[in-house]
Design an enzyme around this catalytic site. Structure first.
Site, PDB file in Angstrom:
ATOM      1  N   CYS A   1       0.823  -1.211   0.000  1.00 46.44           N
ATOM      2  CA  CYS A   1       0.000   0.000   0.000  1.00 46.44           C
ATOM      3  C   CYS A   1       0.860   1.265   0.000  1.00 46.44           C
ATOM      4  O   CYS A   1       1.421   1.621  -1.021  1.00 46.44           O
ATOM      5  CB  CYS A   1      -0.977  -0.035   1.178  1.00 46.44           C
ATOM      6  SG  CYS A   1      -2.424   1.024   0.948  1.00 46.44           S
TER       7      CYS A   1
ATOM      8  N   HIS B   1      -3.967  -5.096   0.086  1.00 53.88           N
ATOM      9  CA  HIS B   1      -3.626  -5.679   1.385  1.00 53.88           C
ATOM     10  C   HIS B   1      -3.682  -7.201   1.360  1.00 53.88           C
ATOM     11  O   HIS B   1      -4.745  -7.792   1.559  1.00 53.88           O
ATOM     12  CB  HIS B   1      -4.584  -5.143   2.454  1.00 53.88           C
ATOM     13  CG  HIS B   1      -4.381  -3.705   2.770  1.00 53.88           C
ATOM     14  ND1 HIS B   1      -3.678  -3.268   3.877  1.00 53.88           N
ATOM     15  CD2 HIS B   1      -4.755  -2.592   2.112  1.00 53.88           C
ATOM     16  CE1 HIS B   1      -3.650  -1.950   3.888  1.00 53.88           C
ATOM     17  NE2 HIS B   1      -4.295  -1.512   2.828  1.00 53.88           N
TER      18      HIS B   1
ATOM     19  N   GLU C   1      -2.639  -9.191   3.553  1.00 51.26           N
ATOM     20  CA  GLU C   1      -2.962  -9.737   4.880  1.00 51.26           C
ATOM     21  C   GLU C   1      -4.465  -9.856   5.055  1.00 51.26           C
ATOM     22  O   GLU C   1      -4.954 -10.607   5.898  1.00 51.26           O
ATOM     23  CB  GLU C   1      -2.341  -8.887   5.991  1.00 51.26           C
ATOM     24  CG  GLU C   1      -3.081  -7.612   6.346  1.00 51.26           C
ATOM     25  CD  GLU C   1      -2.926  -6.513   5.321  1.00 51.26           C
ATOM     26  OE1 GLU C   1      -3.680  -5.527   5.396  1.00 51.26           O
ATOM     27  OE2 GLU C   1      -2.051  -6.635   4.432  1.00 51.26           O
TER      28      GLU C   1
END
Length: 402
Positions: free
Chosen positions: A269, A363, A365
């Site tokens: 990001c 993202h 994650e």
């Protein structure tokens, strides 16, 4: 952001509240969470779940989040799903909040947590109309005013909104970064050490690396190359975070040093935007950004399409086709958003075609969100091991994969 919360108001009643955009458009509703005044940048999130992770994501610093999903709060709030130590959003806008939580993991309601942390919100807003307005006019400054503050003339409220700082030119990473270094130990056998620069890091990110045998040393946004080297790191990671990447000159200079020394690098990001600037590309502010957990992205190294979680208002300005020569090697766009062709990833390769650094705008994650992109952490482990596949002159992987 300015916030002047008072005592909790019963969310089933609430005090009168008004949302005022900088262009003068207003939406009325009732207070939700803390009562008072708050100002920030209005952005909308398309996620139908994961509001706790959204609210505690430091990337939302100084932003008022509008939830496009009409019903919010059903799963309440728990002590396990926070992505940082606090709620970071400047304000919260919902259509129809749940009257009571209904989830076995919930320990309190969303309304109670917003109130406890002094987050000013508004409910009963036509969030569909508000989202359409932001899509057409672009993200803009907004204020939420509840209680007595909502009774002021609209012109005065607009003045308060337009006097707030804009997101373009905002340097916010150091405001949300950790002040002291800490270590997230590897799970099981330690395989590698990584220095992670906290620009607004989410807790799930070092946990994903730790699960792959990486000991993660999380360092402040002000970290130096000497502090990175002192960790004995095999690689460097730059996290997500808020603000305008053009303001992060110290971090960009640090990243250039990392690239000059050939230290393996991975960014997410904000980290992707800083890699872009370190490589000589520009960045620009998107009209209304990407925020949600359902954005389609193509990984050009494999040809696969992933559904991904996003939270960014800026993007890298890099050519979608071909390689770009940089002082650190050959750079190319590795991922692209299929909705609007926004650059979603970069990779850097040396003269032999071996990967030395890469980043993604979204993202992997995915807290909350799909897990399609979790393989990127495995790609980072391969890079740390020196096993990242090289490319031939026509861009094909030498290991035979797509």
């Amino acid at each position: 952001m300015s916030s002047t919360p008072t005592a909790k108001v019963d969310h089933r009643a609430g005090s009168p509240a008004v949302l005022v955009l900088e262009d003068g458009r207003t939406f009325t509703g009732r207070s939700y969470g803390a009562e008072g005044v708050t100002v920030g940048e209005a952005v909308f999130s398309t996620g139908m779940t994961g509001y706790q992770e959204t609210l505690t994501d430091p990337s939302y610093r100084r932003q008022v989040v509008v939830m496009t999903s009409p019903h919010v709060g059903n799963t309440g709030w728990n002590d396990e799903d926070d992505e940082s130590g606090r709620i970071w959003v400047a304000g919260y806008v919902v259509r129809d909040p749940s009257l009571r939580p209904s989830n076995w993991r919930s320990t309190r309601s969303l309304d109670e947590e917003l109130t406890a942390q002094g987050v000013v919100g508004i409910r009963g807003v036509d969030t569909r109309a508000l989202t359409r307005h932001l899509r057409e006019r672009g993200a803009m400054r907004v204020g939420i005013f509840s209680g007595e503050a909502a009774q002021a003339p609209t012109a005065e409220l607009v003045d308060q909104v337009t006097s707030a700082p804009q997101m373009a030119g905002a340097a916010l990473a150091e405001e949300v970064s950790t002040q002291a270094s800490y270590i997230v130990p590897a799970v099981g056998e330690k395989r590698h050490t990584v220095a992670a620069i906290d620009l607004g890091i989410k807790s799930m990110t070092p946990n994903q690396m730790a699960a792959r045998g990486i000991e993660v040393h999380v360092l402040p946004a002000t970290a130096t190359i000497e502090q990175i080297e002192a960790t004995g790191a095999d690689g460097v990671f730059f996290s997500n975070g808020p603000g305008d990447p053009s303001t992060a000159e110290p971090q960009i200079a640090l990243l250039r040093t990392v690239l000059e020394r050939g230290i393996p690098f991975f960014g997410i990001c904000f980290g992707n935007q800083l890699l872009g600037r370190a490589l000589g590309f520009g960045t620009f502010k998107l009209k209304y950004g990407h925020r949600g957990i359902n954005q389609p992205v193509m990984d050009r190294t494999t040809g696969k399409v992933e559904v991904t979680a996003h939270n960014h208002g800026f993007a890298v300005d890099a050519p979608l086709e071909g390689d770009t020569a940089t002082p650190y090697g050959s750079a190319r766009v590795s991922h692209v958003c299929l909705n609007d062709d926004v650059v979603e990833g970069l990779e850097l390769r040396d003269a032999a075609g071996a990967l030395t650094a890469f980043s993604v705008q979204y993202h992997p994650e995915a807290a909350a969100g799909p897990h399609d992109a979790a393989y990127l952490f495995d790609r980072f482990v391969d890079l740390l091991q020196g096993a990242a596949p090289a490319m031939t002159a026509d861009g094909a992987r030498t290991d035979g994969a797509l």
